[in-house]
Write an enzyme that holds these catalytic residues in place. Sequence first.
Site, PDB file in Angstrom:
ATOM      1  CB  SER A  24      -9.228   2.155   0.306  1.00 35.04           C
ATOM      2  OG  SER A  24     -10.193   1.484  -0.460  1.00 35.04           O
ATOM      3  CE1 TYR A  50     -12.196   4.240  -3.940  1.00 33.54           C
ATOM      4  CE2 TYR A  50     -10.831   4.632  -2.018  1.00 33.54           C
ATOM      5  CZ  TYR A  50     -11.377   3.772  -2.942  1.00 33.54           C
ATOM      6  OH  TYR A  50     -11.101   2.435  -2.873  1.00 33.54           O
ATOM      7  NE  ARG A  84      -6.239  -2.000  -8.241  1.00 30.05           N
ATOM      8  CZ  ARG A  84      -6.809  -1.657  -7.086  1.00 30.05           C
ATOM      9  NH1 ARG A  84      -8.116  -1.666  -6.951  1.00 30.05           N
ATOM     10  NH2 ARG A  84      -6.057  -1.308  -6.056  1.00 30.05           N
ATOM     11  CG  ASP A  89      -2.529  -2.105  -6.618  1.00 31.04           C
ATOM     12  OD1 ASP A  89      -3.164  -2.024  -7.686  1.00 31.04           O
ATOM     13  OD2 ASP A  89      -3.045  -1.863  -5.504  1.00 31.04           O
ATOM     14  CD  GLU A 116      -2.687  -3.236  -1.738  1.00 28.66           C
ATOM     15  OE1 GLU A 116      -3.766  -3.703  -1.325  1.00 28.66           O
ATOM     16  OE2 GLU A 116      -2.202  -2.161  -1.341  1.00 28.66           O
ATOM     17  N   GLY A 174     -12.597  -1.954  -6.223  1.00 29.96           N
ATOM     18  CA  GLY A 174     -13.651  -0.949  -6.295  1.00 29.96           C
ATOM     19  C   GLY A 174     -14.355  -0.947  -7.641  1.00 29.96           C
TER      20      GLY A 174
END
Length: 292
Positions: free
Chosen positions: A135, A201, A240, A242, A255, A261
């Site tokens: 995050s 977020y 996921r 990136d 990464e 999330g």
Amino acid sequence: MGGSAAERNVSLKSGAAVFEALKNKGVDAIAIDVTGSPIDALAGQLFDRVFNIIHGRGGEDGVLQAVLEVMHLPYTGSGVMASALSMDKLRTKLCWLGYGLATPKWYLLKSADDLDACIERLGFPVIVKPAQEGSSIGMSKAHSRDELAKALQIASEFLCDVYAESWVVGKEYTVGLLNGEALPLIRLETPNAFYDYEAKYNATTTQYHCPCGLSDDQEQALQQLAVKAGEVIGVKGWARVDVFIDESGQPQLIEINTVPGMTDHSLVPMAAKQAGIGFDELVWRILETSCR
């Protein structure tokens, strides 16, 4: 859900959404907020399987996966090895490089004595990261030696390897993976210095482009790259990836997250929606990965 890592609050939000979706699908689900040992949290319970939505260390790094293996409890997502590797961004990069996949240059910062060598190798700007946090927690962009020193100090608070990574000028994408296939790409835009915790977020200024704006051939190539990046690490179930496309058009892998999330700001549900998969159905399909 929950856990004791820095991403605990995000995990609780993800867990609440997943729990509701499981109930909507008729699953006899029980939500467990793990505040200490997962062994204690699961002991004496007659569960059939576990939907793991604990983000970060203790839930995403192979520790929980090993506990569940010993307890003979099927669980969602990747196994021990892939979870441990992907949680460590440095080891992930080494695996990708070993397979010939491009990732930005980096320099390991063991102490302030490494600053000058890092500057000589990478120049500026760079982004400094704790290797085992998610995050974007603990990450800082640095444009000078003083900023690099401060960034090292911030990242060192998370008690893991710290490294500086060359700043990639280009466009940022994320690729959701579900059962070995890539979901539609999302292109990310933020006015912040980078796609940090606030942008992920809390901010209302972050833009999510899906369709991402690439041609069909370009998107398919990036999807194939993301699938291969996951295969190299041994990722299973869902994840996921990136990735940036730099100014020269070269994809640069950043990464991979093995427990992404699942909040109202999260990227995998957005990509799944673009593919015609609603949130409840997405949760069900992830749950199915525990049946392998």
